[in-house]
Design an enzyme around this catalytic site. Structure first.
Site, mmCIF file in Angstrom:
data_model
loop_
_atom_site.group_PDB
_atom_site.id
_atom_site.type_symbol
_atom_site.label_atom_id
_atom_site.label_comp_id
_atom_site.label_asym_id
_atom_site.label_seq_id
_atom_site.Cartn_x
_atom_site.Cartn_y
_atom_site.Cartn_z
ATOM 1 N N GLY A 47 83.620 112.852 94.216
ATOM 2 C CA GLY A 47 83.735 112.781 95.676
ATOM 3 C C GLY A 47 82.343 112.481 96.201
ATOM 4 O O GLY A 47 81.665 111.589 95.708
ATOM 5 N N GLU A 48 81.900 113.256 97.124
ATOM 6 C CA GLU A 48 80.559 113.086 97.680
ATOM 7 C C GLU A 48 79.803 114.390 97.436
ATOM 8 O O GLU A 48 80.124 115.413 98.020
ATOM 9 C CB GLU A 48 80.688 112.760 99.177
ATOM 10 C CG GLU A 48 79.393 112.532 99.891
ATOM 11 C CD GLU A 48 78.564 111.404 99.273
ATOM 12 O OE1 GLU A 48 79.123 110.344 98.946
ATOM 13 O OE2 GLU A 48 77.338 111.612 99.109
ATOM 14 N N SER A 49 78.793 114.304 96.560
ATOM 15 C CA SER A 49 78.155 115.553 96.112
ATOM 16 C C SER A 49 77.486 116.336 97.234
ATOM 17 O O SER A 49 77.514 117.570 97.241
ATOM 18 C CB SER A 49 77.155 115.255 94.993
ATOM 19 O OG SER A 49 76.224 114.274 95.397
ATOM 20 N N CYS A 79 81.517 113.074 87.864
ATOM 21 C CA CYS A 79 80.782 112.258 88.827
ATOM 22 C C CYS A 79 80.028 113.111 89.855
ATOM 23 O O CYS A 79 79.016 113.719 89.509
ATOM 24 C CB CYS A 79 81.731 111.245 89.457
ATOM 25 S SG CYS A 79 80.860 109.824 90.114
ATOM 26 N N ARG A 107 71.513 109.792 91.486
ATOM 27 C CA ARG A 107 72.747 109.440 92.201
ATOM 28 C C ARG A 107 72.854 107.922 92.380
ATOM 29 O O ARG A 107 71.849 107.231 92.460
ATOM 30 C CB ARG A 107 72.772 110.097 93.586
ATOM 31 C CG ARG A 107 72.841 111.603 93.525
ATOM 32 C CD ARG A 107 72.884 112.174 94.930
ATOM 33 N NE ARG A 107 74.072 111.726 95.655
ATOM 34 C CZ ARG A 107 74.169 111.726 96.970
ATOM 35 N NH1 ARG A 107 73.141 112.102 97.716
ATOM 36 N NH2 ARG A 107 75.277 111.317 97.552
ATOM 37 N N ILE A 139 82.603 105.083 89.577
ATOM 38 C CA ILE A 139 82.638 104.754 91.008
ATOM 39 C C ILE A 139 81.351 105.273 91.657
ATOM 40 O O ILE A 139 81.160 106.480 91.778
ATOM 41 C CB ILE A 139 83.860 105.398 91.704
ATOM 42 C CG1 ILE A 139 85.157 104.934 91.020
ATOM 43 C CG2 ILE A 139 83.888 105.041 93.200
ATOM 44 C CD1 ILE A 139 86.388 105.712 91.448
ATOM 45 N N ARG A 140 80.506 104.372 92.032
ATOM 46 C CA ARG A 140 79.194 104.752 92.589
ATOM 47 C C ARG A 140 78.623 105.932 91.785
ATOM 48 O O ARG A 140 78.244 106.982 92.319
ATOM 49 C CB ARG A 140 79.311 105.098 94.079
ATOM 50 C CG ARG A 140 79.891 103.923 94.875
ATOM 51 C CD ARG A 140 79.367 103.783 96.290
ATOM 52 N NE ARG A 140 79.259 105.055 96.968
ATOM 53 C CZ ARG A 140 78.144 105.496 97.555
ATOM 54 N NH1 ARG A 140 77.055 104.784 97.532
ATOM 55 N NH2 ARG A 140 78.137 106.641 98.173
ATOM 56 N N HIS A 175 85.314 108.973 85.566
ATOM 57 C CA HIS A 175 86.498 109.654 86.110
ATOM 58 C C HIS A 175 87.712 109.574 85.177
ATOM 59 O O HIS A 175 88.599 108.746 85.412
ATOM 60 C CB HIS A 175 86.915 109.003 87.435
ATOM 61 C CG HIS A 175 85.963 109.213 88.555
ATOM 62 N ND1 HIS A 175 86.062 110.266 89.440
ATOM 63 C CD2 HIS A 175 84.882 108.509 88.946
ATOM 64 C CE1 HIS A 175 85.092 110.197 90.332
ATOM 65 N NE2 HIS A 175 84.356 109.140 90.051
ATOM 66 N N GLU A 177 90.216 111.355 85.228
ATOM 67 C CA GLU A 177 91.433 111.699 85.992
ATOM 68 C C GLU A 177 92.052 110.479 86.662
ATOM 69 O O GLU A 177 93.180 110.541 87.139
ATOM 70 C CB GLU A 177 91.112 112.800 87.031
ATOM 71 C CG GLU A 177 90.393 112.358 88.299
ATOM 72 C CD GLU A 177 88.883 112.139 88.103
ATOM 73 O OE1 GLU A 177 88.409 112.144 86.945
ATOM 74 O OE2 GLU A 177 88.198 111.931 89.121
HETATM 75 N N1 GLN Z 1 78.084 108.649 94.792
HETATM 76 C C1 GLN Z 1 78.640 109.968 94.860
HETATM 77 C C2 GLN Z 1 77.550 111.015 95.052
HETATM 78 O O1 GLN Z 1 76.398 110.727 94.905
HETATM 79 C C3 GLN Z 1 79.437 110.272 93.609
HETATM 80 C C4 GLN Z 1 80.592 109.327 93.524
HETATM 81 C C5 GLN Z 1 81.788 109.874 92.813
HETATM 82 O O2 GLN Z 1 81.950 111.072 92.626
HETATM 83 N N2 GLN Z 1 82.662 108.992 92.441
HETATM 84 O O3 GLN Z 1 77.861 112.123 95.341
#
Ligand code: GLN
Length: 194
Positions: A47-49, A79, A107, A139-140, A175, A177
């Site tokens: 997600g977004e850390s 992630c 990141r 993903i990113r 990921h 999942e």
């Molecule tokens: N870019 C997100 C972060 O820095 C991580 C991306 C993800 O969990 N898929 O938190």
């Protein structure tokens, strides 16, 4: 056996569906510290850390997770979850992070061109030294730039660490999942059984 999934933000449902496919596992959504009581392990989804970190603190979960992991509860960060487990995040203060694993992460470390991509990787299940191939979606994603000696490297992509384990803690920058492949989840379930 109950395994928790941190239900704050990110790929929660996908982890839930994965765990539901595995025998003798009951998936529990974790939103508050009481939810951790009976779980043998916890998944911290992607997600977004920064968001997850802030909310962990606000919901009173941060200290409780740290305490339980130190006592032996298994934890797996995918992630953003891996970023939250790291003791060091490049160029950033770690105030909301869990500071648990002896890894250094960066990141969003894959350039724009490789922002999101899918590949096949060899995942070393550690026991007996055999491995298995599994699909990996990034993903990113962060990179694990460094792992201390206490950390076992389980998978690499182009010479970079993408999965690592330190005792009861597992970090993957990809990921599992989001694929149909249950192997990494099964690996984590085994960690929880111990
Ligand atoms: N870019 C997100 C972060 O820095 C991580 C991306 C993800 O969990 N898929 O938190």
């Amino acid at each position: 056996m109950k395994i928790g999934i941190l239900d704050i933000q990110g790929s929660v449902t996908e982890h839930l569906e994965m765990l539901n496919k595995i025998k003798n596992v009951e998936a529990v959504l974790v939103k508050k510290s009481e939810d951790l009581k009976e779980v043998k392990g916890l998944i911290i989804p992607g997600g977004e850390s920064t968001t997850i970190g802030k909310l962990l603190r606000r919901f009173g979960l941060r200290d409780e997770i740290i305490k339980r992991v130190k006592k032996g509860m298994a934890v797996w960060g995918t992630c953003a979850g891996a970023i939250l487990l790291a003791k060091k995040i490049v160029g950033k203060e770690n105030a909301d992070s869990l500071n648990l694993m002896d890894i250094v992460v960066e990141r969003n470390a894959y350039g724009r061109q490789l922002d999101s991509f899918e590949t096949q990787v060899e995942f070393d299940c550690g026991i007996g030294g055999f491995g298995y191939k599994c699909p990996a979606i990034f993903i990113r994603a962060p990179k694990i730039l460094k792992a201390e000696k206490s950390v076992e490297v389980l998978a690499k992509y182009k010479d970079e660490i993408i999965a690592a384990r330190e005792k009861n803690m597992l970090a993957t920058t990809f990921h599992p999942e989001l694929t149909e492949d249950e192997k990494v989840h099964k690996y984590f379930v085994e960690m929880c059984r111990k």
